[in-house]
Design an enzyme around this catalytic site. Structure first.
Site, PDB file in Angstrom:
ATOM      1  N   HIS A 127      12.523  -0.832 -12.462  1.00 41.96           N
ATOM      2  CA  HIS A 127      12.302  -2.254 -12.734  1.00 41.96           C
ATOM      3  C   HIS A 127      12.368  -3.012 -11.419  1.00 41.96           C
ATOM      4  O   HIS A 127      13.417  -3.055 -10.767  1.00 41.96           O
ATOM      5  CB  HIS A 127      13.367  -2.776 -13.698  1.00 41.96           C
ATOM      6  CG  HIS A 127      13.206  -4.220 -14.081  1.00 41.96           C
ATOM      7  ND1 HIS A 127      14.004  -4.805 -15.039  1.00 41.96           N
ATOM      8  CD2 HIS A 127      12.361  -5.193 -13.652  1.00 41.96           C
ATOM      9  CE1 HIS A 127      13.649  -6.077 -15.175  1.00 41.96           C
ATOM     10  NE2 HIS A 127      12.664  -6.329 -14.332  1.00 41.96           N
ATOM     11  N   HIS A 161       0.815  -1.217   0.000  1.00 35.29           N
ATOM     12  CA  HIS A 161       0.000   0.000   0.000  1.00 35.29           C
ATOM     13  C   HIS A 161       0.855   1.276   0.000  1.00 35.29           C
ATOM     14  O   HIS A 161       1.891   1.354   0.645  1.00 35.29           O
ATOM     15  CB  HIS A 161      -0.940   0.011   1.211  1.00 35.29           C
ATOM     16  CG  HIS A 161      -0.217   0.099   2.525  1.00 35.29           C
ATOM     17  ND1 HIS A 161       0.153   1.286   3.112  1.00 35.29           N
ATOM     18  CD2 HIS A 161       0.219  -0.876   3.367  1.00 35.29           C
ATOM     19  CE1 HIS A 161       0.771   1.062   4.253  1.00 35.29           C
ATOM     20  NE2 HIS A 161       0.828  -0.251   4.433  1.00 35.29           N
TER      21      HIS A 161
END
Length: 223
Positions: free
Chosen positions: A147, A138
């Site tokens: 990446h 979250h």
């Protein structure tokens, strides 16, 4: 009729992107492009490498979207800039086996692979990679062209900067920030902030040296 998408890159990462596009079923693959002439005419999982990216430059191709399927963050940024300069839209690819919470912001050109999880309040920048089984908890922020390699796990409220590579299986403690264009090594455990432009690894992760040119952004060129 499904919109057509051109894929730039013909290496292993491109194979995973092709599979995700096929599984999602929302775009039709027009062809694969790679500037390595030795790859022209080859087949990648049943799709022909038809030529270099110059095939797109005059807008004559029947293509609506382009996905830059290249692991190197710097090369992906460079080529995404080229194709958007030619007025193409960057395609966003979300594998149907990815779990993305309602309201998550995902920038154009990003790819979310099978088994990845992105939780509420997270933000994913443009042309980022959330790779196989990586999780973003979250309220995390993943910068453009970053990446997260397979198996990366970010705790809540983590920030990963633009262009940074998080190596396979690396873990980040909640609330920690990793700077821009850094590399965090495979299997590392990040428990405190990592600055920009460095290589860090270990348990716990520690800064080892500045990023060298051949380390920045992951595997090189169109592979």
């Amino acid at each position: 009729m499904k919109p057509k998408v051109a894929i730039i890159g013909s290496g292993g990462h491109a194979r995973v992107v092709v599979e995700a596009i096929r599984r999602a079923g929302q775009m039709e693959i027009w062809g694969i492009l790679d500037d390595d002439v030795n790859r022209h005419g080859e087949m990648l999982d049943g799709i022909t490498v038809i030529g270099g990216i110059s095939l797109l430059c005059d807008r004559s191709a029947d293509v609506e979207f382009v996905v830059v399927a290249i692991g190197s963050n710097r090369d992906r940024l460079r080529l995404a800039s080229v194709v958007t300069g030619w007025a193409y839209q960057l395609g966003t690819v979300i594998h149907p086996a990815a779990s993305v919470a309602t309201g998550v912001e995902i920038g154009p050109g990003s790819v979310l692979m099978a088994g990845s999880v992105v939780q509420p309040g997270a933000q994913i920048g443009s042309f980022a990679i959330i790779n196989t089984a990586a999780t973003v908890d979250h309220d995390c922020i993943v910068g453009s062209c970053a990446h997260l390699a397979p198996g990366v796990h970010l705790g809540g409220n983590v920030s990963v900067g633009r262009g940074t590579l998080m190596g396979i299986g690396s873990l980040v403690r909640p609330g920690v920030s990793v700077g821009e264009w850094s590399v965090v090594g495979m299997g590392s455990v990040v428990v405190s902030d990592i600055p920009s432009g460095v290589v860090a690894f270990g348990v716990p992760a520690a800064v080892r040296h500045a990023v060298a040119e051949d380390e920045a952004g992951g595997p090189s060129h169109q592979r």
